[in-house]
Design an enzyme around this catalytic site. Sequence first.
Site, PDB file in Angstrom:
ATOM      1  N   SER A 181     -12.084  -3.876 -10.972  1.00  0.00           N
ATOM      2  CA  SER A 181     -12.481  -3.071 -10.001  1.00  0.00           C
ATOM      3  C   SER A 181     -13.447  -3.954  -9.088  1.00  0.00           C
ATOM      4  O   SER A 181     -12.998  -4.780  -8.094  1.00  0.00           O
ATOM      5  CB  SER A 181     -13.530  -2.028 -10.660  1.00  0.00           C
ATOM      6  OG  SER A 181     -14.046  -1.231  -9.785  1.00  0.00           O
ATOM      7  N   HIS A 386      -9.832   4.733 -14.715  1.00  0.00           N
ATOM      8  CA  HIS A 386     -10.443   3.485 -14.321  1.00  0.00           C
ATOM      9  C   HIS A 386     -11.087   2.615 -15.368  1.00  0.00           C
ATOM     10  O   HIS A 386     -10.910   1.369 -15.458  1.00  0.00           O
ATOM     11  CB  HIS A 386     -11.472   3.870 -13.214  1.00  0.00           C
ATOM     12  CG  HIS A 386     -11.925   2.786 -12.254  1.00  0.00           C
ATOM     13  ND1 HIS A 386     -11.013   1.942 -11.434  1.00  0.00           N
ATOM     14  CD2 HIS A 386     -12.984   2.037 -12.009  1.00  0.00           C
ATOM     15  CE1 HIS A 386     -11.739   1.130 -10.784  1.00  0.00           C
ATOM     16  NE2 HIS A 386     -12.826   1.152 -11.207  1.00  0.00           N
TER      17      HIS A 386
END
Length: 412
Positions: A181, A386
């Site tokens: 990320s 995620h």
Amino acid sequence: MSLKVKHSWYHLLILYFSTCVYARVNVSENGRTDPSIIEDALLDTFTLIRKYGYPCEIHKVYTEDRYILELHRVPHGRNKTKAERLPVVFLQHGLLSSSAEWVLMRPGKGLAYILADAGYDVWMGNARGNTYSRNHVSTNPTRSKFWQFSWHEIGYYDLPAMIDYALKETGVSKIQYIGFSQGTTAFWVMSSMRPEYNEKIMAMHALAPIAFMGNVRSPLIKAIAPFTNTLERVLKLLGANEFLPNGKVNELAGELLCIEEAATQILCKNLLFLICGFNNEQLNDTMLPVVLGHTPAGASTRQIVHFGQLYKSSKFLQFNHGWLTNLLTYGHGSPPEYNLTAITTPVFLHYADNDWLSTPDDVEKLMIELPAAVGKFRVPLKAFNHLDFVFANDAKKLIYDRLLNIMFRFVN
Ligand SMILES: *[C@@H]1O[C@H](CO)[C@@H](O)[C@H](O)[C@H]1NC(C)=O
Ligand SMILES: *[C@@H]1O[C@H](CO)[C@@H](O)[C@H](O)[C@H]1NC(C)=O
Ligand SMILES: *[C@@H]1O[C@H](CO)[C@@H](O)[C@H](O)[C@H]1NC(C)=O
Ligand SMILES: *[C@@H]1O[C@H](CO)[C@@H](O)[C@H](O)[C@H]1NC(C)=O
């Protein structure tokens, strides 16, 4: 929109976290939670790694702009000795997180352990502002000045300092890089703004890559994004330069937060899902207190605002300070785009269908705009979200095994 609205979103987030903490007090009195889970929630990265029988070292690194960062190293696996020279891999965590991210899920599941057991010398970075990197030669986190950074500075100053340190300490000339990320965002900054660092990285493995954010699906991010321009100013007025300050929240969290069988566990979990995408199947409820004991680990408001700007502009831009400061800083009224063409390190993009932050459409756009992208790899599970990239029960099977295969090609 009025200032009140912006301000209340920020507090809503804090409220979510503190509600979890508050409601947990009674639950823990029942004493039903495994003490080892509570211990894991409270231990720092170093002690946690040692607890599970792995070697760990702490290294202090000074950046050019004089922040003092802490690097955590697992020099080898449990059954190896230090004598042999191992290939080096550098891991960089995501937003509001720390090196703990790579080891919270314990041996066999945490990526740092898996890499160490696969024969790598594992170095884990900690970005300025997080639990382990809250020092500066001449200022400190109580000062507003300390927090004047976004992930731009993490990429421009922190990564080069940490990578140079790891290279020097290990004596190798190149390393592999794994970012999750924001750990990928900072990498794009470093390797586009300081292209000489491309020479020091053999390969970049991007887990849930973030550069373009125009297609973000997270409802919470979408709700906050319209206010990002003024968010920073408002928070400054309130004296909040740090986003979700971690001190008190985390202390309590370890013992009390989101322990099994309380209604608020659902709340805590759903907050994470609201930001990152839903997937009940892959997040182990038992481990939730451990995750929340280490998260949020500290970030500047500017990091959040900068991401908000990416979402609004659908471009991968430097920080937008406002017209006048932009003019003084960049020589233009608007911020320049990062030059993805300047990145030459071979890049492997790993993405998932149900990731609301690093969406398939935005990853596709990155794949097209980044000439150095070698390939993109979809996680073979529709529901994968995620946070699953670091916390999923089956992360090893679904993604790390493939990652290790790719990495192995770069080890001679
Ligand atoms: C904790 O329990 C007491 C009595 O058992 C109750 O009065 C109090 O409201 C509870 N607190 C929370 C946070 O649920
Ligand atoms: C390490 O050695 C022990 C005992 O020799 C063995 O049980 C264990 O599976 C080994 N672990 C790894 C990761 O090789
Ligand atoms: C969840 O975590 C606990 C504690 O580490 C572990 O005993 C259990 O096997 C895990 N469950 C799954 C489905 O992986
Ligand atoms: C981007 O980088 C490439 C490669 O270094 C260079 O040729 C190009 O001129 C750069 N573009 C801009 C807009 O600076």
